[in-house]
Design an enzyme around this catalytic site. Sequence first.
Site, PDB file in Angstrom:
ATOM      1  N   HIS A   1       0.815  -1.218   0.000  1.00 24.61           N
ATOM      2  CA  HIS A   1       0.000   0.000   0.000  1.00 24.61           C
ATOM      3  C   HIS A   1       0.845   1.263   0.000  1.00 24.61           C
ATOM      4  CE1 HIS A   1      -3.297  -2.726   1.137  1.00 24.61           C
ATOM      5  NE2 HIS A   1      -4.111  -1.755   0.766  1.00 24.61           N
TER       6      HIS A   1
ATOM      7  N   LYS B   1      -1.057   4.997   4.679  1.00 25.87           N
ATOM      8  CA  LYS B   1      -2.028   4.094   5.296  1.00 25.87           C
ATOM      9  C   LYS B   1      -1.765   3.948   6.798  1.00 25.87           C
ATOM     10  CE  LYS B   1      -4.127  -0.468   4.708  1.00 25.87           C
ATOM     11  NZ  LYS B   1      -5.457   0.067   5.064  1.00 25.87           N
TER      12      LYS B   1
HETATM   13  N1  LIG Z   1     -13.002  -0.768   1.872  1.00 26.35           N
HETATM   14  C1  LIG Z   1     -12.241  -0.266   0.901  1.00 26.35           C
HETATM   15  O1  LIG Z   1     -12.355  -0.634  -0.276  1.00 26.35           O
HETATM   16  C2  LIG Z   1     -11.237   0.780   1.235  1.00 26.35           C
HETATM   17  C3  LIG Z   1     -11.055   1.126   2.529  1.00 26.35           C
HETATM   18  N2  LIG Z   1     -10.154   2.077   2.864  1.00 26.35           N
HETATM   19  C4  LIG Z   1     -10.099   2.409   4.277  1.00 26.35           C
HETATM   20  O2  LIG Z   1     -10.838   3.628   4.450  1.00 26.35           O
HETATM   21  C5  LIG Z   1     -10.274   4.362   5.521  1.00 26.35           C
HETATM   22  C6  LIG Z   1      -9.920   5.750   5.028  1.00 26.35           C
HETATM   23  O3  LIG Z   1      -8.882   5.668   4.090  1.00 26.35           O
HETATM   24  P1  LIG Z   1      -8.297   6.961   3.388  1.00 26.35           P
HETATM   25  O4  LIG Z   1      -9.379   7.713   2.715  1.00 26.35           O
HETATM   26  O5  LIG Z   1      -7.127   6.523   2.600  1.00 26.35           O
HETATM   27  O6  LIG Z   1      -7.788   7.788   4.661  1.00 26.35           O
HETATM   28  P2  LIG Z   1      -7.529   9.364   4.785  1.00 26.35           P
HETATM   29  O7  LIG Z   1      -6.641   9.540   5.959  1.00 26.35           O
HETATM   30  O8  LIG Z   1      -7.134   9.935   3.477  1.00 26.35           O
HETATM   31  O9  LIG Z   1      -8.968   9.942   5.110  1.00 26.35           O
HETATM   32  C7  LIG Z   1      -9.633   9.749   6.311  1.00 26.35           C
HETATM   33  C8  LIG Z   1     -10.511  10.966   6.514  1.00 26.35           C
HETATM   34  O10 LIG Z   1     -11.319  10.748   7.655  1.00 26.35           O
HETATM   35  C9  LIG Z   1     -11.343  11.948   8.390  1.00 26.35           C
HETATM   36  N3  LIG Z   1     -11.680  11.635   9.772  1.00 26.35           N
HETATM   37  C10 LIG Z   1     -10.892  11.128  10.726  1.00 26.35           C
HETATM   38  N4  LIG Z   1     -11.599  10.988  11.847  1.00 26.35           N
HETATM   39  C11 LIG Z   1     -12.865  11.387  11.575  1.00 26.35           C
HETATM   40  C12 LIG Z   1     -14.053  11.502  12.323  1.00 26.35           C
HETATM   41  N5  LIG Z   1     -14.087  11.174  13.606  1.00 26.35           N
HETATM   42  N6  LIG Z   1     -15.191  11.941  11.714  1.00 26.35           N
HETATM   43  C13 LIG Z   1     -15.162  12.308  10.418  1.00 26.35           C
HETATM   44  N7  LIG Z   1     -14.043  12.257   9.652  1.00 26.35           N
HETATM   45  C14 LIG Z   1     -12.915  11.791  10.245  1.00 26.35           C
HETATM   46  C15 LIG Z   1      -9.975  12.554   8.220  1.00 26.35           C
HETATM   47  O11 LIG Z   1     -10.016  13.923   8.492  1.00 26.35           O
HETATM   48  P3  LIG Z   1      -8.663  14.783   8.592  1.00 26.35           P
HETATM   49  O12 LIG Z   1      -8.289  14.978   7.169  1.00 26.35           O
HETATM   50  O13 LIG Z   1      -9.110  16.011   9.261  1.00 26.35           O
HETATM   51  O14 LIG Z   1      -7.692  13.970   9.374  1.00 26.35           O
HETATM   52  C16 LIG Z   1      -9.714  12.241   6.748  1.00 26.35           C
HETATM   53  O15 LIG Z   1     -10.219  13.245   5.896  1.00 26.35           O
HETATM   54  C17 LIG Z   1      -9.081   3.547   6.016  1.00 26.35           C
HETATM   55  O16 LIG Z   1      -9.476   2.734   7.098  1.00 26.35           O
HETATM   56  C18 LIG Z   1      -8.728   2.692   4.810  1.00 26.35           C
HETATM   57  O17 LIG Z   1      -8.078   1.510   5.157  1.00 26.35           O
HETATM   58  C19 LIG Z   1      -9.395   2.711   1.930  1.00 26.35           C
HETATM   59  C20 LIG Z   1      -9.508   2.375   0.617  1.00 26.35           C
HETATM   60  C21 LIG Z   1     -10.434   1.376   0.154  1.00 26.35           C
HETATM   61  O1  LIG Z   2      -6.008   2.185   3.174  1.00 32.10           O
HETATM   62  C1  LIG Z   2      -6.173   1.806   1.993  1.00 32.10           C
HETATM   63  O2  LIG Z   2      -5.721   2.410   1.028  1.00 32.10           O
HETATM   64  C2  LIG Z   2      -6.948   0.585   1.762  1.00 32.10           C
HETATM   65  N1  LIG Z   2      -7.550   0.027   2.771  1.00 32.10           N
HETATM   66  C3  LIG Z   2      -8.339  -1.135   2.738  1.00 32.10           C
HETATM   67  C4  LIG Z   2      -7.678  -2.238   3.510  1.00 32.10           C
HETATM   68  O3  LIG Z   2      -7.035  -1.964   4.541  1.00 32.10           O
HETATM   69  O4  LIG Z   2      -7.798  -3.404   3.112  1.00 32.10           O
HETATM   70  C5  LIG Z   2      -8.741  -1.532   1.338  1.00 32.10           C
HETATM   71  C6  LIG Z   2      -7.673  -1.333   0.315  1.00 32.10           C
HETATM   72  O5  LIG Z   2      -6.661  -2.264   0.530  1.00 32.10           O
HETATM   73  C7  LIG Z   2      -7.129   0.079   0.390  1.00 32.10           C
END
Ligand SMILES: NC(=O)C1=CN([C@@H]2O[C@H](COP(=O)(O)OP(=O)(O)OC[C@H]3O[C@@H](n4cnc5c(N)ncnc54)[C@H](OP(=O)(O)O)[C@@H]3O)[C@@H](O)[C@H]2O)C=CC1
Ligand SMILES: O=C(O)C1=N[C@H](C(=O)O)C[C@H](O)C1
Length: 256
Positions: free
Chosen positions: A135, A139
Site C-alpha cells: 500500500h 495508510k
Molecule cells: N473498503 C475499501 O475498499 C477501502 C477502505 N479504505 C479504508 O478507508 C479508511 C480511510 O482511508 P483513506 O481515505 O485513505 O484515509 P484518509 O486519511 O485519506 O482519510 C480519512 C478521513 O477521515 C477523516 N476523519 C478522521 N476521523 C474522523 C471523524 N471522527 N469523523 C469524520 N471524519 C474523520 C480525516 O479527516 P482529517 O483529514 O481532518 O484527518 C480524513 O479526511 C481507512 O481505514 C482505509 O483503510 C481505503 C480504501 C479502500
Molecule cells: O487504506 C487503503 O488504502 C486501503 N484500505 C483497505 C484495507 O485496509 O484493506 C482496502 C484497500 O486495501 C485500500
Amino acid sequence: MSKLRVAVIGARGRMGAEAVKAVNAADDLELVAALGRDDKRETLTEAGAEVAVELTHPDASPANVAFCVRHGIHAVVGTTGWSEERLATLRGQLADAPGTGVLIAPNFGIGAVLTMRFAQQAARFFESVEIVELHHPGKADAPSGTAVRTAQLIGEARAAAGLPAQPDATSSALDGARGADVAGVPVHAVRLRGLVAHQEVLFGDEGETFTLRHDSMNRGSFMPGVLLGVRRIGGAPGLTLGLEHFMDLRGLDLDG
Ligand SMILES: NC(=O)C1=CN([C@@H]2O[C@H](COP(=O)(O)OP(=O)(O)OC[C@H]3O[C@@H](n4cnc5c(N)ncnc54)[C@H](OP(=O)(O)O)[C@@H]3O)[C@@H](O)[C@H]2O)C=CC1
Ligand SMILES: O=C(O)C1=N[C@H](C(=O)O)C[C@H](O)C1
C-alpha cells in the site's frame, strides 16, 4: 422517482473525496452531507441522510456507525479495524434498530472481492500460503483489512479441510521477518510511495506455486463497489460483512 439521500463521513480524505465525486455523478443519488473530522454527527440527521458512507479511521469508525444505527441511517463502511469485539458491539446495536442495515466491506474493489473468494477456494489444495499486501505510505493500519479478511477466510477453509499448520522450520528470526500471523497465515505489509492498494496471495506445494494478485491503480476502482453498497444496503437490515453478499457470485460457490 426520488433520489436516495446519501452522506459521506470522512469526505475530505483520499477515499471520501472520491466517494463524494461518485455520489454526485450518480443520477439516482443525492449528496446531502459531507462530513469532516470537525463536523458534528447531527449534521447527518439534520440533512435527512438515508445512507451514510463511512471512510475515516479505525479509531473513529465505530462511534460514527453507532450514531447512524441509533438514528436509523443505513451505513456503508469501508474503514478498517473492525475486530471481532467491535463487530459484536455493532451486532448488539443493530439488534435494537430493526430495519437498519450496515455493510462493512474490507474492500470495495470487485477484483479484490474475487481474489478473496478464489483464495478461499484454493486454500485446501496447498500446503503453504502467505499473503503480501502492498500500500501507499499514508495508510494508518497494518496489515490491511483486506489481508486480514483474506487470511481469516483461508484459515477457515484450511481448518474445514482438516489441514495441519503449514511447514516452517524458522528457529531464529528478527522481529517481524516472518510477518504477522493471522489465522495461521503469515501476512507481510509493504508501504511504498507510488503504490495505491495491492495484494498477493501465494500458495505453494511440492514443485509448484500458485499466485493470486490484485491491483487497485486508483481509488476510482473502489467506487462501483461503494455505489453498489449504497444502493443495496436499505434492503439488507442487520450486519452484512463483505461486498460479495451484494454481488452475483453464482458459479463461484464454495461447495460446488
Ligand atoms: N473498503 C475499501 O475498499 C477501502 C477502505 N479504505 C479504508 O478507508 C479508511 C480511510 O482511508 P483513506 O481515505 O485513505 O484515509 P484518509 O486519511 O485519506 O482519510 C480519512 C478521513 O477521515 C477523516 N476523519 C478522521 N476521523 C474522523 C471523524 N471522527 N469523523 C469524520 N471524519 C474523520 C480525516 O479527516 P482529517 O483529514 O481532518 O484527518 C480524513 O479526511 C481507512 O481505514 C482505509 O483503510 C481505503 C480504501 C479502500
Ligand atoms: O487504506 C487503503 O488504502 C486501503 N484500505 C483497505 C484495507 O485496509 O484493506 C482496502 C484497500 O486495501 C485500500
